[in-house]
Write a protein that holds these residues in place. Sequence first.
Motif, PDB file in Angstrom:
ATOM      1  N   PRO A   1      47.452  42.591  39.439  1.00 45.34           N
ATOM      2  CA  PRO A   1      48.418  43.355  40.235  1.00 45.34           C
ATOM      3  C   PRO A   1      48.256  44.859  40.091  1.00 45.34           C
ATOM      4  O   PRO A   1      48.520  45.613  41.035  1.00 45.34           O
ATOM      5  CB  PRO A   1      49.781  42.910  39.678  1.00 45.34           C
ATOM      6  CG  PRO A   1      49.523  41.938  38.587  1.00 45.34           C
ATOM      7  CD  PRO A   1      48.070  41.804  38.363  1.00 45.34           C
TER       8      PRO A   1
ATOM      9  N   LEU B   1      45.763  45.853  42.483  1.00 47.24           N
ATOM     10  CA  LEU B   1      46.306  45.865  43.849  1.00 47.24           C
ATOM     11  C   LEU B   1      46.843  47.259  44.174  1.00 47.24           C
ATOM     12  O   LEU B   1      46.514  47.846  45.216  1.00 47.24           O
ATOM     13  CB  LEU B   1      47.420  44.817  43.983  1.00 47.24           C
ATOM     14  CG  LEU B   1      48.230  44.848  45.277  1.00 47.24           C
ATOM     15  CD1 LEU B   1      47.348  44.546  46.488  1.00 47.24           C
ATOM     16  CD2 LEU B   1      49.389  43.853  45.216  1.00 47.24           C
TER      17      LEU B   1
ATOM     18  N   THR C   1      45.867  45.042  51.556  1.00 48.63           N
ATOM     19  CA  THR C   1      46.711  44.464  50.508  1.00 48.63           C
ATOM     20  C   THR C   1      46.929  42.969  50.733  1.00 48.63           C
ATOM     21  O   THR C   1      47.014  42.221  49.762  1.00 48.63           O
ATOM     22  CB  THR C   1      48.069  45.200  50.431  1.00 48.63           C
ATOM     23  OG1 THR C   1      48.658  45.249  51.731  1.00 48.63           O
ATOM     24  CG2 THR C   1      47.891  46.619  49.914  1.00 48.63           C
TER      25      THR C   1
ATOM     26  N   TYR D   1      43.731  41.360  49.556  1.00 47.20           N
ATOM     27  CA  TYR D   1      43.635  41.453  48.106  1.00 47.20           C
ATOM     28  C   TYR D   1      44.619  40.510  47.426  1.00 47.20           C
ATOM     29  O   TYR D   1      44.281  39.852  46.433  1.00 47.20           O
ATOM     30  CB  TYR D   1      43.878  42.894  47.650  1.00 47.20           C
ATOM     31  CG  TYR D   1      43.688  43.021  46.171  1.00 47.20           C
ATOM     32  CD1 TYR D   1      42.430  43.281  45.645  1.00 47.20           C
ATOM     33  CD2 TYR D   1      44.750  42.810  45.306  1.00 47.20           C
ATOM     34  CE1 TYR D   1      42.243  43.340  44.286  1.00 47.20           C
ATOM     35  CE2 TYR D   1      44.575  42.866  43.944  1.00 47.20           C
ATOM     36  CZ  TYR D   1      43.318  43.140  43.436  1.00 47.20           C
ATOM     37  OH  TYR D   1      43.142  43.179  42.092  1.00 47.20           O
ATOM     38  N   SER D   2      45.806  40.454  47.989  1.00 49.46           N
ATOM     39  CA  SER D   2      46.814  39.578  47.402  1.00 49.46           C
ATOM     40  C   SER D   2      46.345  38.125  47.460  1.00 49.46           C
ATOM     41  O   SER D   2      46.560  37.350  46.519  1.00 49.46           O
ATOM     42  CB  SER D   2      48.119  39.794  48.165  1.00 49.46           C
ATOM     43  OG  SER D   2      49.087  38.902  47.751  1.00 49.46           O
TER      44      SER D   2
ATOM     45  N   THR E   1      45.569  35.633  44.286  1.00 48.65           N
ATOM     46  CA  THR E   1      46.115  34.280  44.169  1.00 48.65           C
ATOM     47  C   THR E   1      44.981  33.277  43.929  1.00 48.65           C
ATOM     48  O   THR E   1      45.096  32.377  43.092  1.00 48.65           O
ATOM     49  CB  THR E   1      46.872  33.907  45.459  1.00 48.65           C
ATOM     50  OG1 THR E   1      47.719  34.996  45.809  1.00 48.65           O
ATOM     51  CG2 THR E   1      47.713  32.664  45.267  1.00 48.65           C
TER      52      THR E   1
ATOM     53  N   THR F   1      48.310  34.953  40.219  1.00 49.05           N
ATOM     54  CA  THR F   1      49.710  34.946  40.647  1.00 49.05           C
ATOM     55  C   THR F   1      49.918  33.797  41.627  1.00 49.05           C
ATOM     56  O   THR F   1      48.959  33.095  41.971  1.00 49.05           O
ATOM     57  CB  THR F   1      50.090  36.300  41.303  1.00 49.05           C
ATOM     58  OG1 THR F   1      51.446  36.245  41.718  1.00 49.05           O
ATOM     59  CG2 THR F   1      49.223  36.582  42.512  1.00 49.05           C
TER      60      THR F   1
ATOM     61  N   GLY G   1      52.628  36.966  44.920  1.00 47.27           N
ATOM     62  CA  GLY G   1      51.571  37.854  45.409  1.00 47.27           C
ATOM     63  C   GLY G   1      52.048  38.590  46.659  1.00 47.27           C
ATOM     64  O   GLY G   1      51.787  39.782  46.831  1.00 47.27           O
TER      65      GLY G   1
ATOM     66  N   ILE H   1      53.093  43.030  47.927  1.00 46.82           N
ATOM     67  CA  ILE H   1      52.451  43.780  49.028  1.00 46.82           C
ATOM     68  C   ILE H   1      53.246  45.040  49.430  1.00 46.82           C
ATOM     69  O   ILE H   1      52.666  46.118  49.527  1.00 46.82           O
ATOM     70  CB  ILE H   1      52.192  42.850  50.239  1.00 46.82           C
ATOM     71  CG1 ILE H   1      51.068  41.871  49.866  1.00 46.82           C
ATOM     72  CG2 ILE H   1      51.806  43.638  51.483  1.00 46.82           C
ATOM     73  CD1 ILE H   1      50.837  40.789  50.892  1.00 46.82           C
TER      74      ILE H   1
ATOM     75  N   CYS I   1      54.177  46.622  41.375  1.00 48.49           N
ATOM     76  CA  CYS I   1      53.326  45.498  41.768  1.00 48.49           C
ATOM     77  C   CYS I   1      53.252  44.460  40.657  1.00 48.49           C
ATOM     78  O   CYS I   1      53.336  43.252  40.905  1.00 48.49           O
ATOM     79  CB  CYS I   1      51.908  45.983  42.101  1.00 48.49           C
ATOM     80  SG  CYS I   1      51.819  46.870  43.658  1.00 48.49           S
TER      81      CYS I   1
ATOM     82  N   ALA J   1      54.606  40.739  41.043  1.00 47.91           N
ATOM     83  CA  ALA J   1      53.579  39.692  41.140  1.00 47.91           C
ATOM     84  C   ALA J   1      53.670  38.712  39.976  1.00 47.91           C
ATOM     85  O   ALA J   1      53.362  37.531  40.118  1.00 47.91           O
ATOM     86  CB  ALA J   1      52.183  40.316  41.198  1.00 47.91           C
TER      87      ALA J   1
END
Lengths: 308, 259
Positions: free
Chosen positions: B67, B70, B125, B128-129, B133, B138, B143, B147, B218, B222
């Motif tokens: 995170p 992120l 994002t 990436y999230s 995952t 996460t 996740g 964002i 974040c 997360a």
Amino acid sequence: MTDALVDARNLRKEFGELVAVDGIDFEVRAGEAFGFLGPNGAGKSSTMKMIGSVSPRTDGDLRVLGKDPNEHGQEIRAQLGVIPQEDNLDLELTVYENLLIYGRYFGMSRKVINERIDELLTFTQLDERRHSRVEPLSGGMKRRLTIARGLINTPKLLLLDEPTTGLDPQARHLLWDRLYRLKQEGVTLIITTHYMDEAEQLCDRLVIMDKGRIVTEGSPRDLIEQHSRREVLEMRFAVGTQEEYAGRLEGLAPRVEILPDRVLLYTDDADATADAVAAQGIVPESTVSRRSTLEDVFLRLTGRTLVE
Amino acid sequence: MTMLALSGRVVEASARVYRRTWRGSVISTFFNPILYLLAMGVGLGQLVDDGTGSTTLAIPYLTFLAPGLLAATAMMTGAGDASWPVMAGIKWRKTYDAILATPVGVPELVVGHLSWVGIRLLFVTVVYSGVMTAFGATTIAQGALAIPPALLTGLGFAAIITAYTARLKDEQGLAALFRFAIMPLFLFSGTFFPLSQLPGWIQPAAYATPLFHGVSLCRGLALGTDFAVHPMYSITYLLAMLILGTLLAIRLMGRRLIT
Ligand SMILES: Nc1ncnc2c1ncn2[C@@H]1O[C@H](COP(=O)(O)OP(=O)(O)OP(=O)(O)O)[C@@H](O)[C@H]1O
Ligand SMILES: [Mg+2]
């Protein structure tokens, strides 16, 4: 204030200490082609940017399409077409996309823009390049695209800052032809240029600017009559003999200008003057007689030396 | 047209330019974070813990790192989009001059530009999230929660850096920005290790950086863990950065372009 499309009174632009436009007055009337002629740094582009409502004036009064750019810049810009001195196209985009995004900045719908793009690509002879990226296009094509872009919103008033500088003769003539057609359609043109022939071809009226001031104003023909003579006799002499003869030429024409490599006689009748020269027993190596041009006016008024 | 509608036209144009140029940025925006996750999270992670936490971290290193990265990725994206492309618009290509000759004014230009950066940040994002995952760092829901703060972080940086770029004469100032501001922030804002690892005297400075607050939000969201600092402070900080940065950017861009 009058009903002129552009009306400037004592218009002034300073950049810090530097005075770029030093209190000028002019009026541009609907339907005419109006020119700003002048050497580098005369203040032409600065004036154009003030008219284009992207550069605030330092002093004086300015009305564009009847409005004050300080208060109604956005409304004025919505009705102008601007061709800047340097092309600033989106080089990664295609010809079509450049026109499309520009139309969108004017709030036009895609449908209207697409119709307009078809017309403009034909008008500027860029049809075949519709889907080409802009970056590799030739200078003349980029210039034509910039002009098409400036016309996307069907402006009443078109500002062209040195529209043909750097183009080859074919490209220049094509552009002149297009600008002439626009004028026929009733678009008012304001053009800056260094080229005398361009001003003579396109402008109904023009001003000559130098060091931020207007030095003279009129139609190309008026200016030639006022500041030059109808014809010019250019004489070259054998090396080393010019000094000897030059003094004797004084008085043979209303104005005689002695340059390092030749002598210019400004006259109303080149043949008669040539005869008078011959009668004095002066024998130039070569003689050329030609019509007087705006260039003669320009050089007379702004000087032959480069002051920068 | 309203200001918002005109800003929308700027977004449209930016999207078109992006369609032609995205290939150049795809490596840095999408692959770099994945590479970092692999190298640092998985590789280095196995060195510093055995996948179950270490003496200082109660959680696996990969989970801790993801995170934070992120937020850092959002910062990088925002900073990147507010630097070279803005300089090109102002100086190299002068496309901003072309835009300002239309009804679009400086505020619409700046707001439109930042809105487009916001859309880009949203892509970045979200992707990436998803990656986070997939790495098991996460859950999908948590996740997704991370964002919005990442977006806010990226936009805050984009706004302030647009203002900075508007004043620059040449690209040396951009190189300096990345070397002396963005890189140190990337390394020392709690992305790679908790700030408690830093010497005590430097900790207050680290707490004052914007990226630290982005990372804190974040990570807290997360992982569902405690925030490093109360989230209200972080949200206020980042929102202020976005709003003041935007106002400053409008002002400085006006000074630069309207001469
Ligand atoms: N943004 C600016 N900041 C500072 N000085 C400027 C700026 N724009 C123009 N000038 C200066 O103002 C003067 C007039 O410039 P301008 O561009 O109006 O001349 P010009 O007649 O268009 O010249 P050219 O034929 O070379 O295009 C020049 O001395 C120029 O350096
Ligand atoms: Mg100029």
